[in-house]
Design a protein around this motif. Structure first.
Motif, PDB file in Angstrom:
ATOM      1  N   ASP A 114       0.857  -1.189   0.000  1.00 56.95           N
ATOM      2  CA  ASP A 114       0.000   0.000   0.000  1.00 56.95           C
ATOM      3  C   ASP A 114       0.891   1.237   0.000  1.00 56.95           C
ATOM      4  O   ASP A 114       1.631   1.474   0.966  1.00 56.95           O
ATOM      5  N   SER A 116       1.426   5.450  -0.447  1.00 60.75           N
ATOM      6  CA  SER A 116       0.776   6.749  -0.330  1.00 60.75           C
ATOM      7  C   SER A 116       1.173   7.592  -1.535  1.00 60.75           C
ATOM      8  O   SER A 116       1.936   8.562  -1.430  1.00 60.75           O
ATOM      9  N   THR A 145      -2.261   4.063  -5.885  1.00 60.54           N
ATOM     10  CA  THR A 145      -3.618   4.434  -6.274  1.00 60.54           C
ATOM     11  C   THR A 145      -3.581   4.884  -7.730  1.00 60.54           C
ATOM     12  O   THR A 145      -2.745   5.706  -8.109  1.00 60.54           O
ATOM     13  N   SER A 247       6.043   7.777  -1.886  1.00 58.86           N
ATOM     14  CA  SER A 247       5.384   7.273  -0.683  1.00 58.86           C
ATOM     15  C   SER A 247       6.356   7.192   0.484  1.00 58.86           C
ATOM     16  O   SER A 247       6.026   7.573   1.618  1.00 58.86           O
ATOM     17  N   ARG A 250       6.980  10.623   1.836  1.00 56.67           N
ATOM     18  CA  ARG A 250       5.845  11.104   2.616  1.00 56.67           C
ATOM     19  C   ARG A 250       5.806  10.445   3.989  1.00 56.67           C
ATOM     20  O   ARG A 250       5.499  11.083   4.993  1.00 56.67           O
ATOM     21  N   THR A 251       6.127   9.157   4.023  1.00 59.97           N
ATOM     22  CA  THR A 251       6.127   8.445   5.300  1.00 59.97           C
ATOM     23  C   THR A 251       7.180   9.015   6.235  1.00 59.97           C
ATOM     24  O   THR A 251       6.938   9.209   7.430  1.00 59.97           O
TER      25      THR A 251
END
Length: 262
Positions: A114, A116, A145, A247, A250-251
């Motif tokens: 998953d 982001s 996504t 991602s 961002r994490t």
């Protein structure tokens, strides 16, 4: 290593899984499946069904599910799909995309990634949907996504402009086009997002098998990267790697600092 061998001897570990853990791949009568590719490269291994018999595709799919919990088939015909479904356990979940010619199989305990990050997949016309769909499937399996923007070719620039906000919101874009391949160049001039051009073998006459689209994207005066003709898997994997980097960043940004924890 001893623990793995003892687990195989006790019947607690599938030999295919043991081989994958020890060597990074598992060997079948239809070839070797690179079970460690996702860990090593960040891109899941896929089984190109085109050029393989239905039985060969099914054999590799069984090895994939046993060793990684998932099988991804590209360029899969109906006979490939039927053989794979018949060869795998009833508990396995299947997702078939007829237009993209893909088949994804997940074991019950498979834990999907998953990210982001959002990847936009745009097409110049409906005929470009097969290659674009293959890219989208790979992206989804990498955890991104996916936002689809369909049929926005440059024959009417207003179609692109109507979706400009959506295109600009994506972290990375794949733009698929046939004919002269102009759409990725146009989109790349309107967004501040990395654009991957996906030339498609649609069109006719001189350069109609994707050559004109490929040449046009390679000669783009806007900044784009370009993959080979109809290379949906490659485009999806490249965009997925960018999405994973976004991602991860961002994490890291969202992680609380020591001062905040105090």
């Amino acid at each position: 290593m001893r623990d793995i061998l003892e687990a195989v001897a006790a019947g607690d570990l599938d030999p295919a899984v043991a081989e994958a853990r020890l060597s990074g791949y598992t060997t079948t009568g239809a070839g070797r499946f690179d079970a460690a590719r996702e860990t090593r490269r960040g891109v899941p291994e896929a089984i190109l069904a085109e050029g393989k018999t239905a039985e060969e595709a099914a054999t590799l799919a069984v090895a994939a599910v046993r060793s990684t919990g998932r099988a991804i088939l590209t360029r899969a015909a109906d006979d490939h799909v039927s053989a794979v479904v018949d060869a795998l356990d009833d508990a396995v979940a299947f997702d078939r995309d007829d237009r993209a010619r893909t088949l994804v199989a997940h074991a019950p305990d498979f834990d999907p990634p998953d990210l982001s990050a959002t990847v936009g997949v745009a097409t110049g016309g409906t005929s470009d949907a097969e290659a674009a769909g293959e890219a989208a499937v790979i992206l989804e399996e990498m955890g991104a996504t996916v936002t689809r923007v369909e049929d926005v070719g440059v024959a009417h620039l207003g179609r692109v402009l109507d979706h400009l906000d959506t295109l600009r919101d994506a972290d990375v874009l794949i733009v698929a086009a046939g004919r002269e391949g102009a759409l990725p160049t146009v989109v790349a001039g309107l967004v501040d997002t990395p654009v991957i051009g996906l030339p498609v073998s649609t069109g006719y006459g001189h350069g109609g098998a994707g050559e004109a689209a490929l040449a046009g994207m390679l000669q783009s005066c806007t900044v784009i990267s370009t993959v080979n003709v109809d290379a949906g898997f490659i485009a999806g994997a490249q965009a997925g790697l960018v999405a994973r980097a976004v991602s991860d960043a961002r994490t890291e940004t969202d992680e609380p600092t020591g001062a905040d924890d105090a």
